[in-house]
Scaffold this motif. Sequence first.
Motif, short mmCIF file in Angstrom:
data_model
loop_
_atom_site.label_atom_id
_atom_site.label_comp_id
_atom_site.label_asym_id
_atom_site.label_seq_id
_atom_site.Cartn_x
_atom_site.Cartn_y
_atom_site.Cartn_z
N UNK A 1 0.87 -1.18 0.00
CA UNK A 1 0.00 0.00 0.00
C UNK A 1 0.90 1.22 0.00
N UNK A 2 0.59 2.15 -0.88
CA UNK A 2 1.36 3.38 -1.04
C UNK A 2 0.44 4.56 -0.72
N UNK A 3 0.86 5.45 0.19
CA UNK A 3 0.10 6.66 0.49
C UNK A 3 0.34 7.65 -0.65
N UNK A 4 -0.73 8.12 -1.28
CA UNK A 4 -0.59 9.03 -2.42
C UNK A 4 0.03 10.36 -2.03
N UNK A 5 -0.11 10.78 -0.76
CA UNK A 5 0.46 12.04 -0.33
C UNK A 5 1.92 11.89 0.10
N UNK A 6 2.38 10.65 0.33
CA UNK A 6 3.76 10.37 0.71
C UNK A 6 4.18 9.05 0.06
N UNK A 7 4.42 9.06 -1.24
CA UNK A 7 4.67 7.81 -1.97
C UNK A 7 6.03 7.17 -1.72
N UNK A 8 6.82 7.70 -0.78
CA UNK A 8 8.14 7.13 -0.52
C UNK A 8 8.08 5.86 0.33
N UNK A 9 6.97 5.63 1.02
CA UNK A 9 6.86 4.45 1.87
C UNK A 9 5.90 3.43 1.27
N UNK A 10 6.31 2.20 1.33
CA UNK A 10 5.46 1.09 0.88
C UNK A 10 5.18 0.19 2.08
N UNK A 11 3.92 -0.10 2.31
CA UNK A 11 3.50 -0.91 3.45
C UNK A 11 3.06 -2.28 2.95
N UNK A 12 3.77 -3.35 3.31
CA UNK A 12 3.37 -4.68 2.84
C UNK A 12 2.12 -5.18 3.55
N UNK A 13 1.23 -5.81 2.80
CA UNK A 13 0.03 -6.41 3.36
C UNK A 13 -0.03 -7.87 2.91
N UNK A 14 -0.66 -8.67 3.74
CA UNK A 14 -0.77 -10.10 3.44
C UNK A 14 -2.12 -10.41 2.81
N UNK A 15 -2.10 -11.32 1.87
CA UNK A 15 -3.34 -11.80 1.26
C UNK A 15 -3.89 -12.93 2.13
N UNK A 16 -5.18 -12.85 2.47
CA UNK A 16 -5.84 -13.86 3.29
C UNK A 16 -6.97 -14.51 2.51
N UNK A 17 -7.20 -15.78 2.76
CA UNK A 17 -8.39 -16.46 2.26
C UNK A 17 -9.53 -16.18 3.25
N UNK A 18 -10.74 -16.54 2.88
CA UNK A 18 -11.88 -16.39 3.79
C UNK A 18 -11.64 -17.21 5.05
N UNK A 19 -11.13 -18.42 4.90
CA UNK A 19 -10.85 -19.28 6.06
C UNK A 19 -9.82 -18.64 6.98
N UNK A 20 -8.79 -18.05 6.42
CA UNK A 20 -7.77 -17.38 7.24
C UNK A 20 -8.36 -16.17 7.97
N UNK A 21 -9.26 -15.44 7.31
CA UNK A 21 -9.95 -14.32 7.97
C UNK A 21 -10.80 -14.82 9.13
N UNK A 22 -11.52 -15.91 8.91
CA UNK A 22 -12.34 -16.49 9.99
C UNK A 22 -11.45 -16.89 11.16
N UNK A 23 -10.33 -17.52 10.89
CA UNK A 23 -9.41 -17.91 11.96
C UNK A 23 -8.86 -16.70 12.69
N UNK A 24 -8.54 -15.66 11.96
CA UNK A 24 -7.99 -14.43 12.57
C UNK A 24 -8.99 -13.81 13.53
N UNK A 25 -10.23 -13.68 13.09
CA UNK A 25 -11.26 -13.05 13.93
C UNK A 25 -11.68 -14.00 15.06
N UNK A 26 -11.90 -15.25 14.76
CA UNK A 26 -12.42 -16.18 15.76
C UNK A 26 -11.39 -16.54 16.83
N UNK A 27 -10.12 -16.57 16.47
CA UNK A 27 -9.12 -16.93 17.49
C UNK A 27 -8.92 -15.79 18.48
N UNK A 28 -9.31 -14.59 18.12
CA UNK A 28 -9.15 -13.43 18.99
C UNK A 28 -10.44 -13.12 19.76
N UNK A 29 -11.49 -13.85 19.45
CA UNK A 29 -12.79 -13.57 20.10
C UNK A 29 -12.80 -14.00 21.55
#
Length: 145
Positions: free
Chosen positions: A117-145
Amino acid sequence: MNDKQSSMSVNKQVLTHDLNLKQLSNTAVFLRDRFFVLSPSAQNQHNWFDLSKVNIDRYQERSYKGFLVIRFFDKFLVADLDRFIREMMPADLYVLPSSGRAHWKFNIKLSNSTHYIINQQNPTKAYPVREFSVKQLQNLINKRA
């Protein structure tokens, strides 16, 4: 349905049905218990999305565990919201259009199989993000519940 409404609806059922989150009015905010999911949709040829200051302020009003879940075409790109705000959303680098609704603008770039992800007002920084499947999202939310 116009293009903006259509874009905002992409994969929303995953958030509301599969993750059992409740959408706050007609915003990109989804809540459940102490979870706050900010989920913009990026469905355009330039791979951009924005995050409104109003929604960020909502997040910072209470003690939540926050996630940024970008609905990027058929993918879900995920980041810890606290860290993302700290690193990518300087308080003085938002856009204030004539509507008066302050927001930050971002682009998504793919490099070496990683989404950034690149901020359009400050394009010098790039922030890495992970791709998740629906199952991984469910695990992320449910394990923290």
